[in-house]
Enzyme design. Structure first.
Site, short mmCIF file in Angstrom:
data_model
loop_
_atom_site.label_atom_id
_atom_site.label_comp_id
_atom_site.label_asym_id
_atom_site.label_seq_id
_atom_site.Cartn_x
_atom_site.Cartn_y
_atom_site.Cartn_z
N ASP A 17 29.44 8.10 -95.82
CA ASP A 17 29.69 8.82 -97.08
C ASP A 17 30.42 10.11 -96.71
O ASP A 17 29.86 10.97 -96.02
CB ASP A 17 28.35 9.11 -97.77
CG ASP A 17 28.52 9.74 -99.14
OD1 ASP A 17 29.67 9.86 -99.62
OD2 ASP A 17 27.50 10.14 -99.74
N THR A 89 42.80 12.91 -102.20
CA THR A 89 41.52 13.54 -102.51
C THR A 89 41.60 15.03 -102.20
O THR A 89 41.97 15.42 -101.11
CB THR A 89 40.34 12.84 -101.79
OG1 THR A 89 39.17 13.62 -101.98
CG2 THR A 89 40.57 12.64 -100.31
N ASN A 116 34.77 4.39 -104.31
CA ASN A 116 34.58 5.83 -104.53
C ASN A 116 33.10 6.20 -104.63
O ASN A 116 32.25 5.37 -104.91
CB ASN A 116 35.49 6.35 -105.65
CG ASN A 116 34.88 6.31 -107.03
OD1 ASN A 116 33.72 6.67 -107.21
ND2 ASN A 116 35.65 5.86 -107.99
N ASP A 117 32.83 7.45 -104.33
CA ASP A 117 31.43 7.89 -104.16
C ASP A 117 30.60 7.70 -105.43
O ASP A 117 29.43 7.29 -105.34
CB ASP A 117 31.36 9.33 -103.63
CG ASP A 117 32.35 10.26 -104.29
OD1 ASP A 117 32.91 9.89 -105.34
OD2 ASP A 117 32.55 11.37 -103.76
N GLY A 145 31.59 18.72 -110.37
CA GLY A 145 32.42 17.90 -111.24
C GLY A 145 31.52 16.89 -111.94
O GLY A 145 30.30 16.96 -111.81
N GLU A 166 36.20 6.78 -114.66
CA GLU A 166 36.40 8.22 -114.41
C GLU A 166 35.87 8.97 -115.63
O GLU A 166 36.62 9.55 -116.42
CB GLU A 166 37.89 8.53 -114.15
CG GLU A 166 38.38 8.10 -112.78
CD GLU A 166 37.80 8.91 -111.63
OE1 GLU A 166 37.11 9.92 -111.87
OE2 GLU A 166 38.03 8.52 -110.47
N CYS A 179 40.50 21.37 -117.33
CA CYS A 179 39.66 20.65 -116.38
C CYS A 179 40.20 20.85 -114.95
O CYS A 179 41.34 21.28 -114.77
CB CYS A 179 39.69 19.17 -116.76
SG CYS A 179 38.63 18.09 -115.81
N CYS A 181 41.27 18.71 -113.15
CA CYS A 181 42.43 17.82 -112.99
C CYS A 181 43.68 18.40 -113.62
O CYS A 181 44.77 17.85 -113.45
CB CYS A 181 42.12 16.46 -113.61
SG CYS A 181 41.96 16.53 -115.41
N GLU A 188 34.10 16.99 -117.99
CA GLU A 188 33.83 17.82 -116.80
C GLU A 188 34.07 19.31 -117.07
O GLU A 188 33.37 20.17 -116.56
CB GLU A 188 34.71 17.34 -115.64
CG GLU A 188 34.59 18.16 -114.38
CD GLU A 188 35.32 17.53 -113.20
OE1 GLU A 188 35.08 16.34 -112.90
OE2 GLU A 188 36.13 18.23 -112.57
ZN LIG Z 1 39.77 16.16 -116.02
#
Ligand SMILES: [Zn+2]
Length: 322
Positions: A17, A89, A116-117, A145, A166, A179, A181, A188
């Protein structure tokens, strides 16, 4: 100790991980969740050499006298679980279109798998944790997040590009705050730890009274502590996060109709501060009450090794598929 004939029938997997601060690696035998070996090391993801640090950690966790069947890895996304390529990432800038599973297979001469985690945390909770005996699981991790993972009809949801679930980047307030992103109004940006802190800062700047001050190191735990002492601004920050979380989860229920919602991550430890306004908002936004019948809402059962156990579940599924 098992007799040699039983050991020969068991499969051994090495799982990893890769987190923002730590790399965890462990070896497991079949579906025994107690690891044979366990290793934790700093990831220093922003510095060069993360892959070499991962290889070293795997080598030091490699079990003696066992044939390892496969390596299975949890990594932050976005990534392609099909090809095993980490696309991009923020925690590890040098992994730009990085063929992680190919490089691990080349080095260790065994198959390697990747997901993905958050997906693997969902898979781990479903297989070994709070989601056992459920077929339709919604998992949300809320910390710096918001990540999501979804099991529907006993299958992990991936979607066409491997980018499904997501859930932190679903819009809950058009033109809302920016956000991580870069887009506005995502869940988030309204309900993760930094969103709670940002709201407190904005209100302090606007003149709200509170025991909290606009210190550089103010965090969501400080806000939770102040809220428990009765601070109105701190309480309203959690109420707001809970309200938007309810708006988001209502839409997820309408889309997925799970039988359980599992919350992981540090912010989900804040208890009634978050979950009372969350549940009120959820009830107010679900358009048909049947979605809430027998719906279990709970916190994650697995601790810091959830990613390792999810990767173990992934390796077992790959082995059964073959
Ligand atoms: Zn976002």
């Amino acid at each position: 100790m098992y007799p040699p004939s039983i050991i020969a029938r068991m499969s051994t997997f090495v799982t990893g991980d890769i987190g923002g601060t730590h790399i965890r690696v462990a070896a497991y035998e079949s579906d025994n969740t107690t690891p044979l070996t366990h290793k934790r090391t700093r990831s220093y993801g922003k510095e060069p050499g993360t892959f070499d640090r991962l290889v070293n950690a795997i080598e030091s966790a490699w079990p003696d006298n066992r044939d390892v069947k496969a390596i299975s890895m949890a990594s932050p996304g976005p990534l392609d679980p099909e090809t095993g390529i980490v696309l991009d990432t923020p925690n590890i800038p040098e992994w730009d279109n990085f063929p992680l599973t190919e490089k691990l297979s080349e080095h260790f001469h065994v198959p390697a798998y990747l997901d993905n985690d958050a997906n693997l945390a969902a898979l781990g909770e479903w297989k070994f944790g709070a989601g056992r005996d459920h077929h339709d699981v919604l998992y949300l991790t809320i910390s710096t997040g918001i990540g999501g993972g979804v099991i529907i009809d006993d299958r992990l949801l991936h979607g066409h590009h491997g980018l499904a679930a997501e859930l932190g980047h679903v819009t809950v307030l058009a033109d809302g705050p920016v956000c991580s992103c870069g887009y506005r109004g995502h869940l988030e940006a309204l309900a993760a730890g930094p969103a709670i802190v940002r709201y407190v800062r904005e209100q302090l700047e606007a003149g709200s009274r509170s025991e909290l001050s606009n210190d550089e190191d103010l965090n969501a735990y400080d806000v939770a502590e102040a809220a428990r002492r009765g601070d109105d601004l701190a309480k309203s920050a959690y109420e707001r996060a809970g309200r938007y979380l309810g708006i988001g989860v209502a839409s997820f229920l309408h889309t997925l109709d799970p039988s359980i919602v599992i919350f992981g991550g540090g912010v989900s430890q804040s208890g009634p501060l978050l979950f009372e306004p969350f549940e009120a908002s959820l009830r107010a936004h679900v358009f048909y009450p049947r979605y809430l019948e027998n719906l279990e809402i709970t916190t994650a059962a697995l601790g810091d090794d959830v990613g390792l156990l999810g990767a173990l579940a992934l390796a077992q599924m790959k082995e059964t598929d073959q």
